[in-house]
Design a protein around this motif. Sequence first.
Motif, PDB file in Angstrom:
ATOM      1  N   LEU A 145      13.772  48.692 -10.834  1.00 35.45           N
ATOM      2  CA  LEU A 145      14.218  47.337 -11.107  1.00 35.45           C
ATOM      3  C   LEU A 145      13.818  46.998 -12.535  1.00 35.45           C
ATOM      4  CD1 LEU A 145      15.502  44.969  -9.528  1.00 35.45           C
ATOM      5  CD2 LEU A 145      13.187  44.209  -9.004  1.00 35.45           C
ATOM      6  N   ALA A 146      14.797  46.703 -13.370  1.00 35.14           N
ATOM      7  CA  ALA A 146      14.525  46.425 -14.787  1.00 35.14           C
ATOM      8  C   ALA A 146      14.998  45.021 -15.128  1.00 35.14           C
ATOM      9  CB  ALA A 146      15.247  47.452 -15.663  1.00 35.14           C
ATOM     10  N   HIS A 147      14.353  44.418 -16.099  1.00 35.97           N
ATOM     11  CA  HIS A 147      14.722  43.095 -16.603  1.00 35.97           C
ATOM     12  C   HIS A 147      14.681  42.045 -15.492  1.00 35.97           C
ATOM     13  CE1 HIS A 147      15.817  45.195 -20.215  1.00 35.97           C
ATOM     14  NE2 HIS A 147      16.596  45.968 -19.509  1.00 35.97           N
ATOM     15  N   SER A 148      13.642  42.099 -14.686  1.00 32.23           N
ATOM     16  CA  SER A 148      13.481  41.131 -13.606  1.00 32.23           C
ATOM     17  C   SER A 148      12.185  40.366 -13.794  1.00 32.23           C
ATOM     18  CB  SER A 148      13.447  41.840 -12.252  1.00 32.23           C
ATOM     19  OG  SER A 148      13.135  40.917 -11.238  1.00 32.23           O
ATOM     20  N   GLN A 149      12.240  39.079 -13.522  1.00 31.70           N
ATOM     21  CA  GLN A 149      11.038  38.259 -13.589  1.00 31.70           C
ATOM     22  C   GLN A 149      10.155  38.470 -12.362  1.00 31.70           C
ATOM     23  OE1 GLN A 149      10.835  34.683 -15.318  1.00 31.70           O
ATOM     24  NE2 GLN A 149      12.152  35.330 -16.972  1.00 31.70           N
ATOM     25  N   LEU A 150      10.654  39.209 -11.403  1.00 29.69           N
ATOM     26  CA  LEU A 150       9.913  39.441 -10.177  1.00 29.69           C
ATOM     27  C   LEU A 150       8.511  39.978 -10.459  1.00 29.69           C
ATOM     28  CD1 LEU A 150      10.371  39.233  -7.122  1.00 29.69           C
ATOM     29  CD2 LEU A 150      11.253  41.554  -7.177  1.00 29.69           C
ATOM     30  N   PHE A 151       8.406  40.967 -11.335  1.00 30.27           N
ATOM     31  CA  PHE A 151       7.107  41.569 -11.634  1.00 30.27           C
ATOM     32  C   PHE A 151       6.347  40.841 -12.744  1.00 30.27           C
ATOM     33  CE2 PHE A 151       9.084  45.116  -9.400  1.00 30.27           C
ATOM     34  CZ  PHE A 151       8.051  45.478  -8.558  1.00 30.27           C
ATOM     35  N   ALA A 152       6.935  39.797 -13.303  1.00 29.59           N
ATOM     36  CA  ALA A 152       6.259  39.047 -14.362  1.00 29.59           C
ATOM     37  C   ALA A 152       5.138  38.174 -13.798  1.00 29.59           C
ATOM     38  CB  ALA A 152       7.266  38.183 -15.124  1.00 29.59           C
ATOM     39  N   ASP A 153       5.205  37.861 -12.521  1.00 30.24           N
ATOM     40  CA  ASP A 153       4.225  36.962 -11.927  1.00 30.24           C
ATOM     41  C   ASP A 153       2.913  37.701 -11.641  1.00 30.24           C
ATOM     42  OD1 ASP A 153       4.124  34.088 -10.578  1.00 30.24           O
ATOM     43  OD2 ASP A 153       2.938  35.509  -9.399  1.00 30.24           O
ATOM     44  N   ARG A 154       1.834  37.239 -12.247  1.00 31.86           N
ATOM     45  CA  ARG A 154       0.525  37.897 -12.103  1.00 31.86           C
ATOM     46  C   ARG A 154       0.019  37.846 -10.671  1.00 31.86           C
ATOM     47  NH1 ARG A 154      -2.744  33.958 -11.272  1.00 31.86           N
ATOM     48  NH2 ARG A 154      -2.397  31.908 -12.158  1.00 31.86           N
ATOM     49  N   ARG A 155       0.404  36.812  -9.920  1.00 31.07           N
ATOM     50  CA  ARG A 155      -0.055  36.691  -8.532  1.00 31.07           C
ATOM     51  C   ARG A 155       0.545  37.792  -7.669  1.00 31.07           C
ATOM     52  NH1 ARG A 155       1.830  30.699  -8.510  1.00 31.07           N
ATOM     53  NH2 ARG A 155       3.511  31.918  -9.404  1.00 31.07           N
ATOM     54  N   LEU A 156       1.815  38.068  -7.864  1.00 31.53           N
ATOM     55  CA  LEU A 156       2.442  39.171  -7.139  1.00 31.53           C
ATOM     56  C   LEU A 156       1.770  40.482  -7.521  1.00 31.53           C
ATOM     57  CD1 LEU A 156       4.539  40.530  -5.333  1.00 31.53           C
ATOM     58  CD2 LEU A 156       6.120  40.467  -7.291  1.00 31.53           C
ATOM     59  N   ARG A 157       1.537  40.669  -8.798  1.00 33.33           N
ATOM     60  CA  ARG A 157       0.878  41.918  -9.244  1.00 33.33           C
ATOM     61  C   ARG A 157      -0.507  42.056  -8.615  1.00 33.33           C
ATOM     62  NH1 ARG A 157       2.597  40.080 -14.234  1.00 33.33           N
ATOM     63  NH2 ARG A 157       0.451  40.031 -14.990  1.00 33.33           N
ATOM     64  N   ARG A 158      -1.234  40.942  -8.443  1.00 36.67           N
ATOM     65  CA  ARG A 158      -2.566  41.001  -7.800  1.00 36.67           C
ATOM     66  C   ARG A 158      -2.458  41.467  -6.347  1.00 36.67           C
ATOM     67  NH1 ARG A 158      -6.428  35.995  -8.130  1.00 36.67           N
ATOM     68  NH2 ARG A 158      -7.786  37.449  -7.040  1.00 36.67           N
ATOM     69  N   VAL A 159      -1.479  40.934  -5.619  1.00 35.82           N
ATOM     70  CA  VAL A 159      -1.294  41.333  -4.218  1.00 35.82           C
ATOM     71  C   VAL A 159      -0.916  42.810  -4.145  1.00 35.82           C
ATOM     72  CG1 VAL A 159       0.079  40.983  -2.130  1.00 35.82           C
ATOM     73  CG2 VAL A 159      -0.688  39.019  -3.445  1.00 35.82           C
ATOM     74  N   LEU A 160       0.019  43.219  -4.982  1.00 33.94           N
ATOM     75  CA  LEU A 160       0.434  44.621  -4.972  1.00 33.94           C
ATOM     76  C   LEU A 160      -0.742  45.536  -5.293  1.00 33.94           C
ATOM     77  CD1 LEU A 160       3.900  44.335  -6.777  1.00 33.94           C
ATOM     78  CD2 LEU A 160       3.484  44.687  -4.323  1.00 33.94           C
ATOM     79  N   ALA A 161      -1.540  45.177  -6.282  1.00 33.24           N
ATOM     80  CA  ALA A 161      -2.695  45.998  -6.658  1.00 33.24           C
ATOM     81  C   ALA A 161      -3.719  46.067  -5.527  1.00 33.24           C
ATOM     82  CB  ALA A 161      -3.343  45.442  -7.926  1.00 33.24           C
ATOM     83  N   ALA A 162      -3.899  44.966  -4.811  1.00 35.76           N
ATOM     84  CA  ALA A 162      -4.886  44.931  -3.724  1.00 35.76           C
ATOM     85  C   ALA A 162      -4.452  45.773  -2.531  1.00 35.76           C
ATOM     86  CB  ALA A 162      -5.124  43.490  -3.280  1.00 35.76           C
ATOM     87  N   LEU A 163      -3.154  45.808  -2.248  1.00 35.20           N
ATOM     88  CA  LEU A 163      -2.684  46.423  -1.010  1.00 35.20           C
ATOM     89  C   LEU A 163      -2.106  47.823  -1.170  1.00 35.20           C
ATOM     90  CD1 LEU A 163      -0.974  43.340   0.677  1.00 35.20           C
ATOM     91  CD2 LEU A 163      -3.346  44.133   0.868  1.00 35.20           C
ATOM     92  N   ASP A 164      -1.750  48.212  -2.375  1.00 30.34           N
ATOM     93  CA  ASP A 164      -1.100  49.505  -2.589  1.00 30.34           C
ATOM     94  C   ASP A 164      -2.125  50.550  -3.013  1.00 30.34           C
ATOM     95  OD1 ASP A 164       1.654  50.698  -2.634  1.00 30.34           O
ATOM     96  OD2 ASP A 164       0.981  51.299  -4.634  1.00 30.34           O
ATOM     97  N   GLY A 165      -2.031  51.736  -2.460  1.00 26.32           N
ATOM     98  CA  GLY A 165      -2.905  52.833  -2.859  1.00 26.32           C
ATOM     99  C   GLY A 165      -3.874  53.237  -1.771  1.00 26.32           C
ATOM    100  N   ASP A 166      -4.646  54.268  -2.054  1.00 29.08           N
ATOM    101  CA  ASP A 166      -5.627  54.810  -1.098  1.00 29.08           C
ATOM    102  C   ASP A 166      -4.974  55.106   0.252  1.00 29.08           C
ATOM    103  OD1 ASP A 166      -7.723  54.616  -2.969  1.00 29.08           O
ATOM    104  OD2 ASP A 166      -8.059  52.515  -2.425  1.00 29.08           O
TER     105      ASP A 166
END
Length: 183
Positions: free
Chosen positions: A23-44
């Motif tokens: 997904l390119a040129h989307s404001q979806l990933f611009a939101d720091r709150r979404l990025r925080r949730v993704l970082a907390a739940l994705d991985g391991d």
Amino acid sequence: SAQFLREGVSLTEPPARVVDGRLAHSQLFADRRLRRVLAALDGDGEEVRIVGGSGRNALMGEELSDIDLATTALPDAVQARAAKAGLRTIPTGIEHGTITVLVDGARFEVTTLRRDVDTFGRHAKVEFGRDLVADAHRRDFTMNALSVDASGRIHDYCGGLDDIAARRVRFIGDAGLRIREDY
């Protein structure tokens, strides 16, 4: 949610594009709150993806009304991972695997992958799982079955990208069955 929109994500945006499967040129990933949730739940060993209308709407240049996430992690693990990241949770529909994660006033519904064992309209007895392809195939429309992972890669198991390009609404599987499942 409306709160999400009031705090920094535009109600409408230019249509995002797919570049190299992402997904390119989307404001979806611009939101720091979404990025925080993704970082907390994705991985391991666990994966979280943006699902439902938000990916579809980003690709269509439509209003971003809420951000729903699907995860391989069980509800208790979602709560633990969120707490470890300093995020508050609400067990919104824990029996169906849904936890609401709160980040600076924004709400993100996070649902553990599942399959319906027995359905009663919008209510079902569920069994949790880890199959992202099966999750896509249990959704209503092809464009709602798209998922976007934390890196922005779009996963399309049902032909949703083609249907978005054609501005076509198409059920997954038997339309009558889908309507009976979620009228």
